[in-house]
Write a protein that holds these residues in place. Structure first.
Motif, PDB file in Angstrom:
ATOM      1  N   LYS A 244     -19.763  19.065  31.580  1.00 40.13           N
ATOM      2  CA  LYS A 244     -18.430  19.269  31.014  1.00 40.13           C
ATOM      3  C   LYS A 244     -18.350  18.553  29.890  1.00 40.13           C
ATOM      4  CE  LYS A 244     -13.377  19.077  32.026  1.00 40.13           C
ATOM      5  NZ  LYS A 244     -12.475  18.560  32.995  1.00 40.13           N
ATOM      6  N   ARG A 245     -18.579  17.080  29.420  1.00 35.53           N
ATOM      7  CA  ARG A 245     -18.752  16.606  28.426  1.00 35.53           C
ATOM      8  C   ARG A 245     -19.563  17.146  27.291  1.00 35.53           C
ATOM      9  NH1 ARG A 245     -20.502  11.742  28.855  1.00 35.53           N
ATOM     10  NH2 ARG A 245     -21.275  11.795  31.204  1.00 35.53           N
ATOM     11  N   ALA A 246     -21.059  17.688  27.734  1.00 37.51           N
ATOM     12  CA  ALA A 246     -21.866  18.156  26.866  1.00 37.51           C
ATOM     13  C   ALA A 246     -21.422  19.545  26.233  1.00 37.51           C
ATOM     14  CB  ALA A 246     -23.071  18.561  27.723  1.00 37.51           C
ATOM     15  N   ARG A 247     -20.395  20.326  27.023  1.00 37.35           N
ATOM     16  CA  ARG A 247     -19.979  21.442  26.718  1.00 37.35           C
ATOM     17  C   ARG A 247     -18.594  21.070  25.710  1.00 37.35           C
ATOM     18  NH1 ARG A 247     -20.678  26.355  29.559  1.00 37.35           N
ATOM     19  NH2 ARG A 247     -22.071  26.142  31.370  1.00 37.35           N
ATOM     20  N   GLN A 252     -16.651  21.107  20.055  1.00 35.26           N
ATOM     21  CA  GLN A 252     -16.191  20.204  18.875  1.00 35.26           C
ATOM     22  C   GLN A 252     -17.115  20.815  17.747  1.00 35.26           C
ATOM     23  OE1 GLN A 252     -15.618  16.184  19.714  1.00 35.26           O
ATOM     24  NE2 GLN A 252     -14.034  16.589  21.422  1.00 35.26           N
ATOM     25  N   LYS A 253     -18.615  20.704  18.084  1.00 37.42           N
ATOM     26  CA  LYS A 253     -19.702  20.744  17.024  1.00 37.42           C
ATOM     27  C   LYS A 253     -19.400  22.434  16.289  1.00 37.42           C
ATOM     28  CE  LYS A 253     -23.134  19.868  14.568  1.00 37.42           C
ATOM     29  NZ  LYS A 253     -23.123  18.865  13.314  1.00 37.42           N
ATOM     30  N   GLU A 255     -16.482  23.705  16.035  1.00 36.73           N
ATOM     31  CA  GLU A 255     -15.189  23.953  15.493  1.00 36.73           C
ATOM     32  C   GLU A 255     -15.425  23.084  13.861  1.00 36.73           C
ATOM     33  OE1 GLU A 255     -12.332  25.448  16.018  1.00 36.73           O
ATOM     34  OE2 GLU A 255     -12.824  26.075  17.953  1.00 36.73           O
ATOM     35  N   GLU A 256     -16.508  22.126  13.928  1.00 30.83           N
ATOM     36  CA  GLU A 256     -16.501  21.660  12.663  1.00 30.83           C
ATOM     37  C   GLU A 256     -17.495  22.482  11.830  1.00 30.83           C
ATOM     38  OE1 GLU A 256     -18.346  17.761  13.915  1.00 30.83           O
ATOM     39  OE2 GLU A 256     -16.507  16.908  14.626  1.00 30.83           O
ATOM     40  N   ASP A 257     -18.541  23.095  12.428  1.00 29.38           N
ATOM     41  CA  ASP A 257     -19.144  23.913  11.395  1.00 29.38           C
ATOM     42  C   ASP A 257     -18.198  25.201  11.259  1.00 29.38           C
ATOM     43  OD1 ASP A 257     -21.246  22.448  12.266  1.00 29.38           O
ATOM     44  OD2 ASP A 257     -22.390  23.826  13.584  1.00 29.38           O
ATOM     45  N   LYS A 258     -17.490  25.838  11.833  1.00 26.92           N
ATOM     46  CA  LYS A 258     -16.558  26.673  11.235  1.00 26.92           C
ATOM     47  C   LYS A 258     -15.695  26.083  10.214  1.00 26.92           C
ATOM     48  CE  LYS A 258     -13.032  30.000  13.232  1.00 26.92           C
ATOM     49  NZ  LYS A 258     -12.405  30.396  14.343  1.00 26.92           N
ATOM     50  N   ALA A 259     -15.115  25.022  10.312  1.00 21.35           N
ATOM     51  CA  ALA A 259     -14.292  24.524   9.453  1.00 21.35           C
ATOM     52  C   ALA A 259     -14.992  24.210   8.132  1.00 21.35           C
ATOM     53  CB  ALA A 259     -13.645  23.102   9.723  1.00 21.35           C
ATOM     54  N   GLU A 260     -16.278  23.803   8.345  1.00 21.78           N
ATOM     55  CA  GLU A 260     -16.941  23.544   7.037  1.00 21.78           C
ATOM     56  C   GLU A 260     -17.496  25.013   6.331  1.00 21.78           C
ATOM     57  OE1 GLU A 260     -19.244  21.603   4.428  1.00 21.78           O
ATOM     58  OE2 GLU A 260     -17.954  20.888   5.759  1.00 21.78           O
ATOM     59  N   ARG A 261     -17.423  26.021   7.194  1.00 23.36           N
ATOM     60  CA  ARG A 261     -17.992  27.147   6.460  1.00 23.36           C
ATOM     61  C   ARG A 261     -16.675  27.714   5.813  1.00 23.36           C
ATOM     62  NH1 ARG A 261     -20.663  28.222  11.263  1.00 23.36           N
ATOM     63  NH2 ARG A 261     -19.052  29.566  12.206  1.00 23.36           N
ATOM     64  N   VAL A 276      -8.510  18.591  18.961  1.00 19.75           N
ATOM     65  CA  VAL A 276      -8.714  17.318  19.420  1.00 19.75           C
ATOM     66  C   VAL A 276      -7.963  17.031  20.897  1.00 19.75           C
ATOM     67  CG1 VAL A 276      -8.032  15.093  18.560  1.00 19.75           C
ATOM     68  CG2 VAL A 276      -8.510  16.811  17.080  1.00 19.75           C
ATOM     69  N   PRO A 277      -8.733  17.244  21.635  1.00 23.56           N
ATOM     70  CA  PRO A 277      -8.172  17.013  23.195  1.00 23.56           C
ATOM     71  C   PRO A 277      -7.477  15.564  23.324  1.00 23.56           C
ATOM     72  CG  PRO A 277     -10.486  17.270  23.355  1.00 23.56           C
ATOM     73  CD  PRO A 277     -10.161  17.277  21.905  1.00 23.56           C
ATOM     74  N   THR A 278      -6.316  15.369  23.241  1.00 25.97           N
ATOM     75  CA  THR A 278      -5.888  14.004  23.340  1.00 25.97           C
ATOM     76  C   THR A 278      -6.037  13.420  24.628  1.00 25.97           C
ATOM     77  OG1 THR A 278      -3.650  14.925  23.893  1.00 25.97           O
ATOM     78  CG2 THR A 278      -4.198  14.421  21.520  1.00 25.97           C
ATOM     79  N   PRO A 279      -5.666  14.137  26.011  1.00 27.35           N
ATOM     80  CA  PRO A 279      -5.924  13.449  27.037  1.00 27.35           C
ATOM     81  C   PRO A 279      -7.143  13.363  27.871  1.00 27.35           C
ATOM     82  CG  PRO A 279      -4.907  15.392  27.399  1.00 27.35           C
ATOM     83  CD  PRO A 279      -5.157  15.412  25.948  1.00 27.35           C
TER      84      PRO A 279
END
Length: 411
Positions: A244-247, A252-253, A255-261, A276-279
């Motif tokens: 679950k943590r790997a997924r 997140q990776k 999302e970051e790539d998408k924002a960079e593009r 950003v999942p807060t809890p």
């Protein structure tokens, strides 16, 4: 009413005459006797004609022979007790002139009965004493008398009687050779049956003990299997949390790539708040804080495999080959612990170096399984006494998880 028997107040034995009381006193040193109006029983077995003087003697005869029908002839045999002991002739026991005592000799007994008793293992003194003092011609009754007086202090001493008593003894009936052979065979058969019964009893006790030990082993095995099941459930739960943590990290990776593009294309950035999942971190941290058996060898193996994969993230094929090779080594030793060829690995081998040796964590994993470096520096060897199937099974479990879990070692 005249007495019909004597009772020994020291041991409770019932005696039918003064002579028997005297013999009893000589053998047991008891001196407290009392007259009783109860006669000695006369229970005659209808099957063999044996006369039993008490219910105890009747019960013993019933156990030995199985005869259970008796005729009570006590009233016919009962007679008033003569309390005066027969007086010996003065000129026989004590000479008037010199006052010398009469000569004592060994009593004469039936030679056939004596030979049978000696063949059965009784000493000559014990056999003569049993024949003489029992006053019986039945072999079974003589053996019973010897058994009852086994603890007498003079049982192994040769009995002695005055010469006059020896001469006055009435000749006792002798057994014919056929009767003596049958009696001897009957006694041997009885001894054989008693031994067989003791052996059967011993076998029953051993079977009970075997069943008890079997139950204890089954209970111990059940407890061990239950603990192993709980451990596997906890491991699977930890693997799911790790996946679950790997997924989440991959998401997140992405999302970051998408924002960079979008930034490179000059497009406005999307709202990063949802990404950003807060809890999540707090919840995940609490779930991870429940490992089963921390710092176990299984966890050390998993960390070693995770380090190996992270060191070669760009080459999944090489990592999978390494995991498969390590699984083969562990499986061969677990299935063939007595085969030395499976417990010895040449680390200078080119194929070994290409698949495992050059990869970080490969040899360390084998050492966790139980392999040791030899002094020549060219081999790994696992001694037979150090083969631990539980460790090898744990290694197989961790390797299968690493091979089949696509997110293993991503973090």
């Amino acid at each position: 009413m005249a007495g019909k028997s004597l009772m020994c107040n020291d041991c409770g034995a019932r005696l039918k005459s003064v002579e028997e009381a005297q013999e009893h006193a000589e053998l047991t040193k008891h001196t407290n006797f009392a007259e009783s109006d109860e006669p000695i029983l006369s229970l005659v077995c209808t099957a063999c004609g044996k006369s039993c003087r008490s219910t105890t003697e009747r019960d013993m005869h019933k156990v030995r022979t199985g005869h259970d029908e008796y005729v009570d002839k006590t009233s016919e045999a009962a007679a008033p007790l003569i309390l005066e002991a027969p007086k010996a002739n003065d000129d026989v026991i004590m000479s008037e002139a010199g006052g010398s005592q009469e000569e004592m000799v060994v009593p004469e007994v039936d030679e056939n009965l004596l030979k049978v008793l000696e063949d059965m293992g009784f000493s000559k003194a014990k056999a003569i004493r049993g024949i003489h003092y029992s006053g019986k011609s039945d072999m079974e009754e003589i053996v019973s008398w010897i058994a009852e007086h086994e603890n007498d202090p003079d049982i192994e001493e040769m009995p002695m009687v005055p010469v006059s008593a020896k001469k006055s003894e009435a000749p006792k009936p002798k057994l014919t050779p056929e009767e003596m052979k049958l009696k001897q065979q009957e006694l041997r058969e009885r001894a054989r049956k008693k031994k067989e019964e003791e052996e059967r009893q011993k076998e029953r006790e051993m079977e009970k003990e075997r069943i008890r030990r079997g139950k204890e082993l089954l209970e111990a095995k059940r407890i061990e299997e239950e603990n192993e099941r709980k451990r596997l459930i906890a491991l699977k739960k930890a693997e799911k949390e790790e996946e679950k943590r790997a997924r989440e990290k991959i998401r997140q990776k992405l999302e970051e790539d998408k924002a960079e593009r979008r930034r490179k294309l000059g497009l406005p950035p999307v709202d990063p708040a949802p990404t950003v999942p807060t809890p999540a971190p707090v919840v995940e941290e609490k779930k991870i804080s429940l490992p089963v058996r921390p710092a176990t060898k299984a966890e050390q193996m998993r960390e070693c495999l995770r380090s190996l994969k992270q060191s070669h993230l760009g080459d999944d094929t090489k990592v999978k080959v390494a995991f498969t090779t390590l699984l083969t080594f562990a499986k061969n030793v677990a299935l063939n612990p007595d085969e030395e060829k499976y417990r010895k690995i040449r680390i200078t081998n080119d194929k070994f170096q290409e698949r495992v040796g050059k990869l970080k964590g490969g040899i360390e994993f084998l050492e966790l399984c139980g392999f040791e470096r030899l002094e020549d520096g060219e081999h790994l060897f696992m001694p037979r006494e150090k083969v631990d199937k539980a460790v090898l099974n744990a290694a197989g479990t961790e390797l299968n998880s690493a091979i089949n879990n696509p997110f293993f070692g991503v973090l």
